[in-house]
Motif scaffolding. Structure first.
Motif, PDB file in Angstrom:
ATOM      1  N   ALA A  33     -26.252  34.598 -33.820  1.00 33.69           N
ATOM      2  CA  ALA A  33     -25.150  33.998 -33.543  1.00 33.69           C
ATOM      3  C   ALA A  33     -25.037  35.257 -32.103  1.00 33.69           C
ATOM      4  O   ALA A  33     -24.778  34.843 -30.323  1.00 33.69           O
ATOM      5  N   GLU A  56     -29.979  28.132 -36.542  1.00 36.12           N
ATOM      6  CA  GLU A  56     -28.895  28.390 -35.632  1.00 36.12           C
ATOM      7  C   GLU A  56     -29.221  28.591 -34.552  1.00 36.12           C
ATOM      8  O   GLU A  56     -28.036  28.783 -33.396  1.00 36.12           O
ATOM      9  N   ALA A  60     -27.278  27.404 -31.678  1.00 35.93           N
ATOM     10  CA  ALA A  60     -25.739  28.189 -30.659  1.00 35.93           C
ATOM     11  C   ALA A  60     -26.008  28.356 -29.393  1.00 35.93           C
ATOM     12  O   ALA A  60     -24.917  28.263 -28.886  1.00 35.93           O
TER      13      ALA A  60
END
Length: 277
Positions: A33, A56, A60
């Motif tokens: 993130a 991920e 993101a």
């Protein structure tokens, strides 16, 4: 005997000098993130990520900064590849697969940063400028034609992929025979995106030898296979390609066009199953 009170200033000075001389403690790796928000994580940092973390990270970037450029789903096919690596336990940090993938993901990241006007630094990755150009043209509506879009996308990924291979070599990592054969099938995908008319002609002429329905469904099949906004075709393509790679080279298959037709033979069955759901 020296009292502790009198010794404290001396001890404090020694501790200060020791602290200045000691090497700085390494920073904790940034999270996916954080990397997606900053868009400045290097390939070295990405190499240290697990494949689950890279998945991920890519997601993101799409839902976050890339969405401002109309690219909220432009790397779903790469999601499929990374998911395959995760599921098969491939691409641990410091391996050839990891470095190549890190080069690809870094190129996307820096391309987004450049296209958004945050930076002009491509981190030495030729894919960065290509992705920035692709994203700028995409946001302006200049890639509405499928052939133009796919060519621009493929050229950007090819540049980042080539950089990843050079990065791996710089770290003394080279593909195993299985990895090299698997990589050839990934080249088929990029070649297909760049050669739509020729690929469709191949499906028209050779399709009936593969399946009676293929020639008539060559356009929707091609569009399904090359849709960068879908992860299922790339995941299945990785399964097929890796299965072939674990065997000896396919007898009688020559060149990229031959590999394409060998790939299609099994992939068309997956397409038919997907369409029947």
């Amino acid at each position: 005997m020296v009292s502790w009170r009198r010794a404290l200033p001396v001890l404090s000075a020694i501790a200060l000098v020791a602290g200045l001389a000691a090497p700085a403690t390494a920073q904790a790796p940034r999270s996916p993130a954080e990397c997606a928000a900053a868009l400045d994580c290097t390939a070295a940092e990405i190499d240290l990520m697990s494949m689950a973390q890279r998945l991920e990270f890519v997601r993101a970037m799409q839902s976050g900064p890339a969405s401002a450029l109309g690219a909220m789903d432009r790397w779903r096919n790469i999601e499929g590849v990374i998911t395959f690596f995760r599921d098969r336990g491939l691409g641990s940090p410091g391996t050839w697969v990891s470095y190549v993938d890190a080069g690809i993901v870094e190129g996307i990241e820096r391309g987004i940063a450049i296209a958004l006007g945050r930076s002009t630094d491509g981190f030495g990755n030729p894919g960065s400028a290509r992705w920035a150009s692709y994203l700028t043209r995409l946001s302006r509506g200049e890639l509405a034609a499928r052939s133009a879009h796919d060519r621009a996308w493929s050229e950007a990924e090819q540049a980042a992929t080539d950089h990843g291979i050079a990065l791996a070599a710089a770290h003394g990592q080279f593909a195993t025979p299985v990895e090299q054969r698997f990589f050839q099938f990934s080249e088929v995908y990029r070649w297909t995106l760049r050669n739509r008319p020729f690929a469709l002609d191949l499906l028209f002429f050779y399709g009936p030898l593969i399946h009676p329905d293929l020639a008539g469904q060559r356009v929707p099949f091609y569009d399904w296979f090359t849709d960068v906004a879908e992860s299922a075709p790339s995941y299945k393509g990785c399964e097929i390609g890796y299965g072939f790679a674990q065997l000896h080279p396919i007898v009688g298959v020559f060149g990229i066009a031959g590999l394409f037709l060998a790939y299609v033979t099994e992939l068309f069955e997956e397409y038919r199953a997907a369409m029947s759901d």
